[in-house]
Motif scaffolding. Structure first.
Motif, PDB file in Angstrom:
ATOM      1  N   MET A 117       0.895  -1.288   0.197  1.00  0.00           N
ATOM      2  CA  MET A 117       0.063  -0.067   0.144  1.00  0.00           C
ATOM      3  C   MET A 117       0.775   1.354  -0.010  1.00  0.00           C
ATOM      4  O   MET A 117       0.641   2.214  -0.779  1.00  0.00           O
ATOM      5  N   ALA A 118       1.837   1.185   0.836  1.00  0.00           N
ATOM      6  CA  ALA A 118       2.736   2.446   1.005  1.00  0.00           C
ATOM      7  C   ALA A 118       3.533   2.625  -0.559  1.00  0.00           C
ATOM      8  O   ALA A 118       3.505   3.829  -0.984  1.00  0.00           O
ATOM      9  N   MET A 119       3.986   1.609  -1.280  1.00  0.00           N
ATOM     10  CA  MET A 119       4.469   1.605  -2.466  1.00  0.00           C
ATOM     11  C   MET A 119       3.487   2.096  -3.548  1.00  0.00           C
ATOM     12  O   MET A 119       3.703   3.185  -4.368  1.00  0.00           O
ATOM     13  N   ALA A 120       2.189   1.785  -3.464  1.00  0.00           N
ATOM     14  CA  ALA A 120       1.213   2.297  -4.414  1.00  0.00           C
ATOM     15  C   ALA A 120       0.798   3.941  -4.102  1.00  0.00           C
ATOM     16  O   ALA A 120       0.882   4.430  -5.215  1.00  0.00           O
ATOM     17  N   ARG A 121       1.049   4.291  -2.836  1.00  0.00           N
ATOM     18  CA  ARG A 121       0.890   5.689  -2.538  1.00  0.00           C
ATOM     19  C   ARG A 121       2.121   6.728  -3.048  1.00  0.00           C
ATOM     20  O   ARG A 121       1.856   7.425  -3.889  1.00  0.00           O
ATOM     21  N   LYS A 122       3.321   6.021  -2.778  1.00  0.00           N
ATOM     22  CA  LYS A 122       4.420   6.680  -3.589  1.00  0.00           C
ATOM     23  C   LYS A 122       4.325   6.599  -4.813  1.00  0.00           C
ATOM     24  O   LYS A 122       4.555   7.816  -5.397  1.00  0.00           O
ATOM     25  N   ALA A 123       3.909   5.592  -5.427  1.00  0.00           N
ATOM     26  CA  ALA A 123       4.118   5.568  -7.137  1.00  0.00           C
ATOM     27  C   ALA A 123       2.919   6.517  -7.456  1.00  0.00           C
ATOM     28  O   ALA A 123       3.240   7.207  -8.447  1.00  0.00           O
ATOM     29  N   LEU A 124       1.874   6.581  -6.885  1.00  0.00           N
ATOM     30  CA  LEU A 124       0.728   7.854  -7.352  1.00  0.00           C
ATOM     31  C   LEU A 124       1.137   9.087  -7.439  1.00  0.00           C
ATOM     32  O   LEU A 124       0.676   9.776  -8.166  1.00  0.00           O
ATOM     33  N   HIS A 125       1.728   9.301  -6.115  1.00  0.00           N
ATOM     34  CA  HIS A 125       2.420  10.781  -6.221  1.00  0.00           C
ATOM     35  C   HIS A 125       3.725  11.139  -6.404  1.00  0.00           C
ATOM     36  O   HIS A 125       4.347  11.928  -5.919  1.00  0.00           O
ATOM     37  N   HIS A 126       4.292  10.008  -7.427  1.00  0.00           N
ATOM     38  CA  HIS A 126       5.950  10.170  -7.690  1.00  0.00           C
ATOM     39  C   HIS A 126       6.141  11.611  -8.226  1.00  0.00           C
ATOM     40  O   HIS A 126       7.358  12.101  -7.568  1.00  0.00           O
ATOM     41  N   ASP A 127       5.710  11.930  -9.224  1.00  0.00           N
ATOM     42  CA  ASP A 127       6.085  13.121  -9.937  1.00  0.00           C
ATOM     43  C   ASP A 127       5.758  14.219  -9.080  1.00  0.00           C
ATOM     44  O   ASP A 127       6.692  15.008  -9.039  1.00  0.00           O
ATOM     45  N   GLU A 128       4.601  14.478  -8.244  1.00  0.00           N
ATOM     46  CA  GLU A 128       4.365  15.427  -7.341  1.00  0.00           C
ATOM     47  C   GLU A 128       5.508  15.589  -6.501  1.00  0.00           C
ATOM     48  O   GLU A 128       6.033  16.644  -6.171  1.00  0.00           O
ATOM     49  N   ASN A 129       6.017  14.425  -5.824  1.00  0.00           N
ATOM     50  CA  ASN A 129       6.817  14.371  -4.595  1.00  0.00           C
ATOM     51  C   ASN A 129       8.270  14.828  -5.217  1.00  0.00           C
ATOM     52  O   ASN A 129       9.005  15.679  -4.512  1.00  0.00           O
TER      53      ASN A 129
END
Length: 187
Positions: free
Chosen positions: A117-129
């Protein structure tokens, strides 16, 4: 079921050992029960419905298998493309596929780990982060330049700073060497 009728357990063991299940059932339960079931119109209807469900399930399984094989071909082509474009090793590709397989397996059984779940969350917001981190780094860099400019130099030892604008000693006015020189200047 196995304790109430030992024939059930024997039938399952025969089937597990490779015996044809129909032959094993007739050996264990006899032919009469099957003949009676086939001659009963109500039972024939139930058997026909069961057979129809079987045929539909097999057709659906075959359709899904064909779709799976088609998709697998596309997936393998995409993997090759990814490996070539990003210069990945075979181990990198295997790691990616293992991670994806674990997520799919977890999804099938309805169990997702905190890591997934943490990996999915990070992947979804990668460009923004990444954009936020880049901006924060830029601001920190500007702040450190400003702090460097504002930092006061120490009083020093009287020698000129070689990297500053004041790299020469200040000029002093010449003092008259004698009393006569002072009188001459005073006129």
């Amino acid at each position: 079921m196995f304790t109430s009728d030992r024939r059930s357990a024997s039938f399952m063991v025969d089937w597990m050992n490779g015996k044809n299940p129909i032959v094993a059932m007739i050996e264990r339960f006899g032919e009469e029960d099957f003949r009676d079931a086939l001659e009963d119109p109500e039972m024939r209807e139930k058997l026909s419905e069961a057979n129809q469900q079987y045929v539909e399930r097999v057709a659906k399984e075959k359709e899904l298998e064909e779709e799976y094989n088609s998709n697998l071909t596309d997936t393998l082509a995409n993997l090759d493309k990814l490996q070539e474009e990003e210069g990945l090793t075979d181990e990198d590709v295997a790691e990616v596929m293992e991670f994806l397989s674990n997520i799919v397996r977890d999804g099938i059984v309805g169990k997702f780990s905190l890591e997934s779940m943490a990996m999915a969350r990070k992947a979804l917001h990668h460009d923004e982060n990444v954009a936020i981190a880049s901006e924060e780094g830029e601001v920190r860099g500007r702040n450190s330049k400003i702090e460097e400019k504002l930092r006061k130099r120490s009083a020093g030892d009287g020698l000129p700073h070689l990297d500053g604008k004041n790299d020469t000693a200040p000029k002093r006015e010449k003092q008259p060497a004698t009393i006569f020189d002072q009188a001459r200047l005073a006129r």
